[in-house]
Design an enzyme around this catalytic site. Sequence first.
Site, PDB file in Angstrom:
ATOM      1  N   LYS A  82       1.330   3.843  17.803  1.00  0.00           N
ATOM      2  CA  LYS A  82       1.265   3.732  16.174  1.00  0.00           C
ATOM      3  C   LYS A  82       0.868   2.342  16.191  1.00  0.00           C
ATOM      4  O   LYS A  82       0.173   2.046  16.231  1.00  0.00           O
ATOM      5  CB  LYS A  82       2.628   4.204  14.713  1.00  0.00           C
ATOM      6  N   THR A  83       2.002   1.152  16.632  1.00  0.00           N
ATOM      7  CA  THR A  83       1.359  -0.115  15.863  1.00  0.00           C
ATOM      8  C   THR A  83       0.395  -0.374  17.056  1.00  0.00           C
ATOM      9  O   THR A  83       0.351  -1.140  16.497  1.00  0.00           O
ATOM     10  CB  THR A  83       2.754  -0.666  16.984  1.00  0.00           C
ATOM     11  N   ASP A 127       4.528  -0.681   8.658  1.00  0.00           N
ATOM     12  CA  ASP A 127       5.226   0.035   9.342  1.00  0.00           C
ATOM     13  C   ASP A 127       5.940   1.400   8.489  1.00  0.00           C
ATOM     14  O   ASP A 127       6.799   0.441   7.425  1.00  0.00           O
ATOM     15  CB  ASP A 127       5.853  -0.589  10.507  1.00  0.00           C
ATOM     16  N   THR A 176       7.388   8.748  11.354  1.00  0.00           N
ATOM     17  CA  THR A 176       7.483   9.467  11.540  1.00  0.00           C
ATOM     18  C   THR A 176       7.772  10.044  10.931  1.00  0.00           C
ATOM     19  O   THR A 176       8.649  11.576  11.562  1.00  0.00           O
ATOM     20  CB  THR A 176       9.033   8.967  12.568  1.00  0.00           C
ATOM     21  N   ARG A 235       6.913   4.247  25.129  1.00  0.00           N
ATOM     22  CA  ARG A 235       7.808   3.180  24.909  1.00  0.00           C
ATOM     23  C   ARG A 235       9.078   3.444  26.109  1.00  0.00           C
ATOM     24  O   ARG A 235       9.231   2.478  26.799  1.00  0.00           O
ATOM     25  CB  ARG A 235       8.498   3.565  23.586  1.00  0.00           C
TER      26      ARG A 235
HETATM   27  P1  ADP Z   1       5.198   3.315  17.951  1.00  0.00           P
HETATM   28  O1  ADP Z   1       4.464   2.471  16.351  1.00  0.00           O
HETATM   29  O2  ADP Z   1       4.555   4.403  17.174  1.00  0.00           O
HETATM   30  O3  ADP Z   1       6.825   3.323  17.550  1.00  0.00           O
HETATM   31  P2  ADP Z   1       4.357   1.877  19.536  1.00  0.00           P
HETATM   32  O4  ADP Z   1       2.628   1.215  19.449  1.00  0.00           O
HETATM   33  O5  ADP Z   1       4.936   0.674  19.053  1.00  0.00           O
HETATM   34  O6  ADP Z   1       4.481   3.082  19.378  1.00  0.00           O
HETATM   35  O7  ADP Z   1       4.263   1.977  21.302  1.00  0.00           O
HETATM   36  C1  ADP Z   1       5.254   1.310  22.353  1.00  0.00           C
HETATM   37  C2  ADP Z   1       4.937   0.540  23.689  1.00  0.00           C
HETATM   38  O8  ADP Z   1       3.956   2.078  24.220  1.00  0.00           O
HETATM   39  C3  ADP Z   1       3.742  -0.061  23.452  1.00  0.00           C
HETATM   40  O9  ADP Z   1       4.142  -1.848  23.572  1.00  0.00           O
HETATM   41  C4  ADP Z   1       3.196   0.074  24.749  1.00  0.00           C
HETATM   42  O10 ADP Z   1       3.125  -0.555  25.725  1.00  0.00           O
HETATM   43  C5  ADP Z   1       2.831   1.473  24.365  1.00  0.00           C
HETATM   44  N1  ADP Z   1       2.226   2.919  24.321  1.00  0.00           N
HETATM   45  C6  ADP Z   1       1.624   2.691  23.415  1.00  0.00           C
HETATM   46  N2  ADP Z   1       0.904   3.725  23.180  1.00  0.00           N
HETATM   47  C7  ADP Z   1       0.520   3.500  24.287  1.00  0.00           C
HETATM   48  C8  ADP Z   1      -1.086   3.679  24.843  1.00  0.00           C
HETATM   49  N3  ADP Z   1      -2.106   5.222  24.506  1.00  0.00           N
HETATM   50  N4  ADP Z   1      -1.676   3.249  26.562  1.00  0.00           N
HETATM   51  C9  ADP Z   1      -1.152   2.829  26.723  1.00  0.00           C
HETATM   52  N5  ADP Z   1       0.436   2.004  26.494  1.00  0.00           N
HETATM   53  C10 ADP Z   1       0.857   2.808  25.317  1.00  0.00           C
END
Ligand code: ADP
Length: 355
Positions: A82-83, A127, A176, A235
């Site tokens: 998401k981030t 977020d 989430t 992650r």
């Molecule tokens: P969320 O915000 O959903 O908790 P993040 O966007 O922070 O998750 O993702 C965590 C890590 O996973 C990121 O730092 C990145 O390295 C990896 N990641 C997430 N989505 C992808 C993707 N589609 N392709 C490659 N790496 C990804």
Amino acid sequence: MPRETILSSDDSWPEDESESTLGSVQPERNSEDDIALRPKHMNEMVGQRQVAERLRIAVDAASKRGEPLGHILLDGPPGLGKTTFATCIPRDLGVSLQIASGAALAAPKDLLPYLTNAEEGSVLFIDEIHRLPKAVEEFMYPAMEDFRIDITLGEGVNARTVNMNLRPFTLIGATTRTGLLSAPLRDRFQIREHLDFYSLDELMEIVHRNATKLRTVLDDHAAQQIARASRGTPRIANNRLRWVRDYATSRADGDMTGEIATAALDMLGVDQLGLDPQDRKYLETILRVFHGGPVGVEAVAHTLNTACDTLTDEVEPFLLRTELVVRTPRGRKLTTKGYEHLGQSPPGETALFAS
Ligand code: ADP
């Protein structure tokens, strides 16, 4: 006061983000490595093809029309990107980004600097948007709909409301738990996307790419082991990769082979399905204490001495997805697969692993 992060569209988007202020938002998960591994543009992201495709069309159309992109809501379990989407989109659009967290925006005044600082067409990422208090949420409505805020000055009989126009911006909300968002807030997002768990192949590709970014050597077998141990979550794949790299450095010559990866992951207590000790404790508690369920999640949380949110946001989604538990109107229940994974026969069956 919330912590504010502003990245401008030009010189504040460094190639190496380790120097940027992005890391100030969620210090617990934004180590330098994390920032280095995060894709910078949507076309570098692996998986989530349909979501990425739809977002790319929206970004492309907004760029061509020279209009701000519609507000976007991203939901899904933690660690799925998401981030990453929220940081790639403004970069692809060439606009600035501000990052805030729903938990830190306690009152409308906390949101004010973000709204008034938003440049034309820029992105504001919130977020954990489900954690916004009602008053802040209501303050957002006119800002999202008409790019206007209503500020009340003075108190009692002297109170008056002043309208203030904002520069058009795009709000990207991440949660989430879409279920916790009020309908009026949810409806104000023009684009709503759900992120799902990643396939084994997608995780392998992420692991391979990130091993290169970390300048390490990894064979296919090791990548597969790491991907399998990642609960469908990039992650976790990154964390496992770093652990296997450390293990290979400490116990071998630094090369990550299948054998090294297996030994390193065994040491973490990750099993065949990629479940970690916390997942197994959850399943074992339902089996041992609650006789396989059905049981309310609160009761399981109390028994495990864990926050209910941790179970519903982080533990359960993958266990539900892998069909080890089901959610029934009366609570969580182990499935036949769940019993078998714990080496037990489901009730009513005498032989172990009988179908
Ligand atoms: P969320 O915000 O959903 O908790 P993040 O966007 O922070 O998750 O993702 C965590 C890590 O996973 C990121 O730092 C990145 O390295 C990896 N990641 C997430 N989505 C992808 C993707 N589609 N392709 C490659 N790496 C990804």
